[in-house]
Structure formats: structure tokens, C-alpha cells
Scaffold this active site. Structure first.
Site, short mmCIF file in Angstrom:
data_model
loop_
_atom_site.label_atom_id
_atom_site.label_comp_id
_atom_site.label_asym_id
_atom_site.label_seq_id
_atom_site.Cartn_x
_atom_site.Cartn_y
_atom_site.Cartn_z
N ASN A 113 14.15 16.19 10.74
CA ASN A 113 15.56 16.00 10.43
C ASN A 113 16.27 15.65 11.74
OD1 ASN A 113 18.25 16.13 9.66
ND2 ASN A 113 18.01 17.97 8.42
N HIS A 154 18.67 17.85 14.29
CA HIS A 154 18.02 18.02 15.60
C HIS A 154 18.91 17.52 16.73
CE1 HIS A 154 15.64 16.33 18.97
NE2 HIS A 154 15.05 17.49 18.91
N HIS A 166 0.83 -1.20 0.00
CA HIS A 166 0.00 0.00 0.00
C HIS A 166 0.87 1.26 0.00
CE1 HIS A 166 -3.42 -2.60 0.75
NE2 HIS A 166 -2.79 -3.12 1.79
N ASN A 195 6.62 18.21 17.76
CA ASN A 195 7.03 16.87 17.33
C ASN A 195 7.57 16.89 15.90
OD1 ASN A 195 6.94 13.83 17.85
ND2 ASN A 195 5.74 13.99 15.97
N HIS A 201 19.59 29.02 8.52
CA HIS A 201 18.77 28.81 7.33
C HIS A 201 18.72 30.07 6.47
CE1 HIS A 201 17.33 25.13 9.30
NE2 HIS A 201 16.83 24.78 8.12
#
Length: 548
Positions: free
Chosen positions: A421, A425, A137, A415, A460
Site C-alpha cells: 500500500n 506507506h 497471460h 519489501n 489497524h
């Protein structure tokens, strides 16, 4: 005849006794259908009601199976996490059993104990998608994305054939994006070789003089200053200067700048994990054992992790077929991104850039950018966090493949940040969050979380600003404003499917905002150049005033 034989003489003598018998046999069917089951005079249940009852029972069994599998998966994950934590704490637990401590002494010990005592534990485990792709699936979803890629290719070929009268297979966008690649390779070699030599030599030199010297503080400051000077000049200034001086295209810029960030994080982890070891052996004459072997450091620089260890769990062999599949999927994702930009992004933003910036155009742009933004998000995750890291892990026989978790099931942004990542983290958690708490004696947890968000947002935005060639802090604002708010509002207490829907909605909308605003600014920088821009012109978005 079968029904009559089943009923026997009892059904002839008193049919009123056959009714309770049939009720007893059809109790499951009656409960499954949620009502009374009509019984004919011969005491049997009709075939239609039997079939409907079986279908209802089958649906209940399927729902029960799904619930049990989810509960089992959750319990296994919790059990494995607790098992790893208990195994990590065994080294310190036996001390407390031999020498019992009061609660005050335990709290003082936790505050003064270095954070590396409870560090990340590496175990042999597969990536989650490797397990999920064994389910038909889930693999069908993978096939759907391949079918979509085929349609992108086919539509591009058809449009080019209609417009040009021939098949155009030039891939000019990819050629442009990876331009000046030899310069990228040379610059990367300089960065890598310097990272290979300088941190290891500085650590070895400092470890050789620190235990026996009477001026330990002076040597520590000297070695630390040289390390910071190296990271600022060689790893910080050199790649940025090469990118800006030579005007490298976006993909080549991303290769150098992301490698710059990765090598800085690797060097920090290597020093951070080995300095406490040297200090703990300052009175021992075998201080050379505190410095890891050079081969261990080389392995760490290539390993798909940012947390240094002398040894990692290793798989027994290398599956070169698996490596080839992962690299081919990375190549496929590059072509997938190419067709997304060619078919969905460039035509739209090229026409939008010819219009004045207003609210209506921005709203339409954001919603039209959601689909390509989400596809680019999926491609970046699959190409890098799954295929690229798994390919290197397989070549190095690196056993711990948990580069991400099931972030798609997140019901909270807290969460999602932890599971999207795991590699980055873990570095932020152990070297920013926990070190900050250790230095402040666990007094400012909210401040520690703010520092983590700030570091992540600044890095970033730095990557995007250098690679795109302009300063437009959209991602920084999303991180520091909406990201912080969602982290506290959509926290771990939020459960249920509705919160997963909210998380996905916000994620989709955020991707649309990023693709729209950065693409508009990219075209505005090309169509409305400024010959001698001032400092204010560099900070002000060009797309707000560009009117070609």
C-alpha cells in the site's frame, strides 16, 4: 537428390571430408542437445535430432527472453527512481556546487534540514495492473477469478433451490452489513465539512499573524491546540460515538472509521506541508502566498494520495468508460466477498462456534480459513487499491497512479510492507519515520522503525475493534511480534524464489489466523452475551470460554 547435390563430387571422392563439414554445420545442434550428434554416411544430420535441437534452442531463447525482460524491467525501475531522486535534489545540488561544503558541514546540513526538502515526487504513470492486464497471460488469471465467482453464484443458487425449492436472491448479508446507511452519510458529511473548514481556517489565521507578531510561540501553541482539540473531538470522538451508540453493522462501521482515519491523515499532511512554508516567509510581506488556495485544498481532500501538494501532474482528459469499469469491478468484488462468506465462512464458523475452544479445533479452523482469507485479501487489494483509487484518480485527472507496486514478487517482508500500500506507506515514511529521524538527528533508526510499526498496528487494531465491537488484538500481535521479526529476518538481502515462497506461505497462514480467530470471536459474542460485562470481560476473548 538434394543431399547429393549439396555434397557434390566432394562427397563421392572422399566421404571422410564431409564429416568435418557436417560437424561444422551441426555445432549448434550438438551444443543444444549437450552431446555428440550421430552423422550418417552421407554427412547429413537426422531429422529427429534437428527437431530436438530446434526445440532446445527455442526453450533457451524463451528463458533468455524472460531473463532479459526481468533485467530490463529492474534496470528501468532503478533508472526512473534515480532520475526522480536526482531531479528532486537539483534544487539543493546547485547550491553546493557554487558554495563548496566540507563533509562535516554537509552532515550538519542534512541533520538540521527539514525533511520536506527531499519529499515525494509525483509523476504521470499508470497502475501496474493496468499494464499487466494488457498481457494475455495475466488477463487469463483475471478471467479465472471471474469464472470462480460464476461457480460461487451457481453453487449458491443450486443449494438454495434444493433446500428451499426456489431461487433465493435476497442478499441478506449485504443488506445487514450496510445497514443504517443514511446515518453513515450524514455523519460523513459532518466529518468532511469540518475537515474542509477547520484546518484551512486555522492555517490561514496562523499564517496571517505569525510573520508580524511578537508572540509567535503563543500563536503557534494556540493554533496547534485548537487543531488537536478539533481532531480529538470532531474527527476522533464523533464517528466513534456514532458507531458505538447506534450499533452500526460492520460495513457501515468500516466506512466511517476508515474515513475518520483518512481525514485525520489528510489534515495532518496539509498542515505539515504548509507550516514550514509560512515559517520560511516570516520576514516577507507576501505571506498570503504561503497559504494555498481553497480549491487546491478541496482537490487534495478528494485526490487519491495522503501527501499534500499545491499541484499534481494531471492527465489531459477523463475516460468515463474507464471510470464505469472500475466502479463496476468494485461492485463485483462486493458480491464476490458476499459469496465467499456465504459459501466458505458462515457454515464453517457457525458450526465451530457451537464447540468448545481447543487446540485441535483451532488448527483445523486456521487451515480451513486460509482459502477464504486469501481470496478476501486479493479482493480488498483489487477493489480498493486498484479499482476505487483509479476511479477517483481518473475523475480528478490525477496522473500518478502508483498506489501499489509489485508486492507479489517480494522476497522479503520489508519489501512487502513498502509495496503493498504505497499510499499509506508514503504517509508513514514522510510524516512518522523521517520526522522522527529529523527530530532525533538520525540517531535512532531502529526506534523510528519501531514507532512506525506501533502506529500502524495500533490504528489497524483500533479500526477492527470499533468495527467488530470487541477487543481481540490478534492483528496487533501479528504486527508487533511476527511482523517485526519477519521485517528483520526476511530483509532485502534475501533474494531468490525460495524467499518469495516463504513470504507467500507466511502471508497465507496469517490470513487464515485472522479470519479464524476474528470469526470465532464474532460468533462467541453473539452466542454467549454478558448482560453487565466488567472491564476484564471486555478485554478477555469470549471464544475462549463460550460453551453454548
Amino acid at each position: 537428390m538434394v543431399n547429393e547435390g549439396a555434397g557434390g563430387p566432394r562427397s563421392r571422392k572422399g566421404s571422410h571430408k564431409a564429416v568435418p563439414s557436417s560437424d561444422q554445420d551441426g555445432t549448434g545442434a550438438e551444443r543444444a542437445t549437450g552431446g555428440e550428434v550421430p552423422c550418417p554416411s552421407n554427412g547429413t544430420v537426422e531429422v529427429e535430432h534437428i527437431i530436438s535441437a530446434k526445440l532446445q534452442l527455442k526453450k533457451k531463447a524463451e528463458h533468455l527472453k524472460a531473463d532479459l525482460m526481468r533485467q530490463f524491467d529492474t534496470q528501468v525501475n532503478e533508472f526512473m527512481d534515480s532520475l526522480i531522486e536526482e531531479s528532486a535534489s537539483l534544487g539543493s545540488s546547485h547550491v553546493s556546487t557554487v558554495f563548496p561544503l566540507s563533509e562535516k558541514e554537509k552532515n550538519k546540513l542534512r541533520l538540521t534540514q527539514p525533511p520536506q526538502v527531499q519529499s515525494k515526487q509525483f509523476v504521470i504513470r499508470r497502475s501496474l495492473l493496468d499494464d499487466l492486464f494488457e498481457v494475455n497471460h495475466i488477463r487469463t488469471i483475471y478471467h479465472m477469478f471471474i469464472a470462480l465467482l460464476i461457480l460461487f453464484i451457481f453453487s449458491t443458487l443450486v443449494v438454495d433451490f434444493i433446500d428451499e425449492g426456489r431461487l433465493v436472491l435476497e442478499f441478506d448479508l449485504l443488506v445487514y452489513a450496510f445497514g443504517q446507511f443514511p446515518l453513515v452519510v450524514v455523519t460523513w458529511m459532518c466529518m468532511f465539512l469540518s475537515t474542509l473548514v477547520v484546518p484551512y481556517v486555522l492555517l490561514s489565521f496562523w499564517a496571517s499573524v505569525y510573520p508580524t507578531s511578537n508572540h509567535r510561540g503563543l500563536w503557534t501553541v494556540l493554533a496547534g491546540s485548537l487543531l488537536l482539540l478539533y481532531q480529538g473531538l470532531c474527527l476522533g470522538f464523533l464517528p466513534t460515538y456514532v458507531v458505538l451508540k447506534n450499533g452500526l453493522p460492520p460495513a457501515s462501521c468500516f466506512i466511517l472509521i476508515l474515513e475518520q482515519v483518512r481525514l485525520i491523515m489528510k489534515a495532518h499532511s496539509f498542515i505539515r506541508e504548509n507550516v514550514p512554508r509560512v515559517r520560511s516567509l516570516e520576514r516577507s510581506k507576501t505571506n498570503s502566498l504561503a497559504v494555498p488556495q481553497f480549491t487546491q485544498y478541496i482537490y487534495f481532500l478528494f485526490a487519491p494520495t495522503l501527501i499534500y501538494r499545491d499541484n499534481y501532474p494531471r492527465n489531459p482528459c477523463i475516460r468515463w468508460g474507464y471510470v464505469a469499469i472500475q466502479f463496476s469491478q468494485v461492485l463485483g468484488c462486493l458480491f464476490y466477498a458476499y459469496y465467499i462468506f456465504v459459501r466458505l465462512c458462515i457454515p464453517q464458523f457457525h458450526s465451530i462456534s457451537m464447540q468448545l475452544f481447543d487446540l485441535r479445533a483451532m488448527v483445523l479452523c486456521v487451515f480451513n480459513s486460509i482459502l477464504p482469507g486469501v481470496l478476501v485479501l486479493f479482493l480488498a487489494f483489487f477493489a480498493f487499491l486498484h479499482c476505487w483509487l483509479n476511479a477517483f484518480a481518473e475523475m480528478l485527472r490525477f496522473g500518478d497512479r502508483m498506489f501499489y507496486k509489485d508486492w507479489w514478487n517480494s522476497t522479503s517482508f520489508a519489501n512487502y510492507y513498502r509495496t503493498w500500500n504505497v499510499v499509506v506507506h508514503d504517509w508513514l515514511y514522510y510524516y512518522v519515520y523521517r520526522d522522527f529521524l529529523w527530530m532525533t538527528q538520525k540517531r535512532f533508526r531502529a526506534a523510528a522503525m519501531l514507532v512506525v510499526f506501533t502506529v500502524s498496528a495500533v490504528v489497524h487494531e483500533y479500526v477492527l475493534a470499533i468495527c467488530f465491537g470487541f477487543f481481540y488484538p490478534v492483528l496487533f500481535c501479528l504486527f508487533m511480534c511476527f511482523g517485526m521479526v519477519f521485517n528483520f529476518v526476511l530483509n532485502d538481502r534475501r533474494k531468490g524464489p525460495i524467499w518469495n515462497v516463504i513470504m507467500w506461505t507466511a502471508l497465507f497462514l496469517g490470513q487464515g489466523v485472522l479470519i479464524c480467530l476474528y470469526s470465532q470471536e464474532w460468533y462467541a459474542q453473539r452466542f454467549c452475551p454478558i448482560q453487565e460485562p466488567s472491564f476484564i470481560d471486555l478485554l478477555k476473548p469470549r471464544s475462549w470460554t463460550c460453551s453454548p
